[in-house]
Structure formats: structure tokens, C-alpha cells
Design an enzyme around this catalytic site. Structure first.
Site, short mmCIF file in Angstrom:
data_model
loop_
_atom_site.label_atom_id
_atom_site.label_comp_id
_atom_site.label_asym_id
_atom_site.label_seq_id
_atom_site.Cartn_x
_atom_site.Cartn_y
_atom_site.Cartn_z
N LYS A 156 0.84 -1.21 0.00
CA LYS A 156 0.00 0.00 0.00
C LYS A 156 0.87 1.25 0.00
O LYS A 156 0.70 2.15 -0.83
CB LYS A 156 -0.93 0.00 1.23
CG LYS A 156 -1.96 1.12 1.16
CD LYS A 156 -2.73 1.28 2.44
CE LYS A 156 -2.05 2.30 3.32
NZ LYS A 156 -2.78 2.63 4.53
N ASP A 175 -6.51 0.56 0.41
CA ASP A 175 -6.67 0.92 1.83
C ASP A 175 -8.08 0.52 2.26
O ASP A 175 -8.80 -0.14 1.51
CB ASP A 175 -6.39 2.42 2.05
CG ASP A 175 -7.53 3.29 1.52
OD1 ASP A 175 -8.39 2.78 0.76
OD2 ASP A 175 -7.57 4.47 1.88
#
Ligand code: SF4
Length: 247
Positions: A156, A175
Site C-alpha cells: 500500500k 486501503d
């Protein structure tokens, strides 16, 4: 008689053909893409996101790739607003990787304390800064493979930094908002971020990966909230058949 038996055998063959279609669909549902990923539907979703959020971008304030990396590490389990508040003074006190790498841990812990999990984050920030100096000549690396070697950095964070700071489409940022929205929009039927990213990379054109991530996060923050999505305000309402829609 001969004609009758021909008719009979033709009638017998029909159910065999009828059975083959559901079997094919079942295979597609099991190993293939979810129904919502029809290219026309995906294109319509992307058009709606462009219409609603033409200027979506990362909301973590930063002046360079290194600051974005540190802010992204600090943003775990914390709001971007809070991180930006901390960042305002943090980067004046620690202007470069060297300053973070040689910081006094207990002092840095207090400096980033408002972002939560400050002990772990201090370890990650100092470890990543040290690795950037020792292994990458003081520059945040530009490949996913290299960036993943930094302590505290997973895909991420790698996607945020590579996409936003360098414009490199290495994947899709997954996310909490992207997990929720990509499921609501039936672009994936997975819950695991790694699998979701793979699913999204299959159905979203590569040139849209960076912007799509920002747009979905913006939509999650502004309209498609976790508890009560504001579906009445959503321009994708007609395309969405989420179970928890509010209209
Ligand atoms: S219609 Fe509602 S649930 Fe669907 S994407 Fe829009 S806000 Fe989210």
C-alpha cells in the site's frame, strides 16, 4: 418411422446443450472475474469517478518522495488530517533521511506520538531512513521490489509513494476505503488486500491505476461512508447494486 426416431434423438440432445452453459458460467464465477467487471460497466464507473473527482490526489501534504513515504508510514491507523498537522513541524525538525536515521528514538517517539502506534512507527521511520541512506544513496527507490525492502513498507505504502511522488503505476493502492468500495461496486469479491489489488489490476486499465486509487479513496471519504453511505448523492447509484445501499 425413421423420421420419428430422428426427431426423438434430436429432442434428446437438447438438454445436453442446455446443461453446458450453466457449467461454463459456474467455472467463470469460481475462477474468473465477478459479474460486475464487465468492461462496459467498469468503463462507466471510471467515467463517473472522473466526472465527480477530476482532481483527486493524495491528501497527505508533502514536498518530495521521502516526506510522502514518512507521512504514509505515519498514516497507518490515523487520519491524513492528523498526519498533516504533525508533518508541519516534523519536516522542519527532520528535513532529510539523515536527520530521521540519526534521531534520538525517544524524542522522535514524542514528535510523532499524536499519530498513534508511535513506538512501532518510530522504528519503521528510522529503519526506512537508514536503509534509504545505506542502500539507495539517500533517495527513495523507484521500484516496488526495492521499496518493499524498506522497514515498515508494504505494497500500500509502495503504491502511494511510487504513484503519487514518481507517477509510476506499480499497482493499485488498497486501503480501507478501496477494500469497502471495490466490494460494494462488485469489482472484487475478495477481502484480502493483496487479492483485491490483483483483481483491480485485472479490470482497471493500467493508465488509470493511480487516479482510480485516489478517486475511490475520495469517494469513500466524502460519499460512500462505511456506516451510512450517502447513496442519494452518489453519481454511481445506478451502476451500484450493493446490499447496503441506502436508496
Ligand atoms: S450507491 Fe451508495 S453504496 Fe453504491 S457506491 Fe454509491 S454511495 Fe456507495
Amino acid at each position: 418411422m425413421a423420421a420419428k426416431s430422428k426427431k426423438k434423438s434430436a429432442a434428446k440432445k437438447k438438454p445436453v446443450r442446455a446443461k453446458s452453459k450453466p457449467a461454463k458460467l459456474a467455472r467463470a464465477a469460481k475462477g474468473g472475474r465477478p459479474a460486475g467487471t464487465d468492461p462496459k460497466r467498469v468503463a462507466a464507473i471510471l467515467a463517473k469517478l472522473d466526472e465527480a473527482y477530476p482532481d483527486a490526489t493524495c491528501e497527505l501534504k508533502h514536498q518530495n518522495a521521502f516526506q510522502l513515504l514518512i507521512s504514509t508510514i505515519l498514516s497507518a491507523q490515523c487520519t491524513d488530517v492528523r498526519v498533516n498537522q504533525v508533518a508541519e513541524t516534523l519536516y522542519k525538525k527532520y528535513p532529510d533521511p539523515k536527520a530521521f536515521a540519526y534521531a534520538t528514538p525517544s524524542e522522535l517517539e514524542q514528535d510523532i506520538r499524536p499519530t498513534g502506534f508511535f513506538r512501532n512507527k518510530t522504528r519503521s521511520v528510522m529503519g526506512a531512513s537508514t536503509a534509504i541512506i545505506e542502500k539507495f544513496g539517500g533517495e527513495v527507490p523507484r521500484t516496488m521490489e526495492e521499496i518493499l525492502t524498506l522497514p515498515g513498507v508494504a505494497r500500500k505504502t509502495g503504491n502511494v509513494v511510487l504513484g503519487t511522488a514518481y507517477g509510476i503505476a506499480s499497482g493499485v493502492v488498497v486501503d480501507t476505503h478501496v477494500i469497502r468500495l471495490s466490494n460494494r461496486l462488485d469489482l472484487t469479491r475478495n477481502e484480502d488486500p493483496k487479492k483485491i489489488e490483483q483483481d483491480l489490476m485485472q479490470v482497471i486499465p493500467k493508465e488509470k491505476w493511480i487516479q482510480f486509487s485516489h478517486q475511490l479513496i475520495w469517494h469513500g471519504r466524502r460519499v460512500c461512508h462505511a456506516r451510512k453511505p450517502k447513496c442519494i448523492e452518489c453519481n454511481m447509484e445506478r451502476l451500484c447494486y450493493a446490499k447496503d445501499k441506502t436508496v
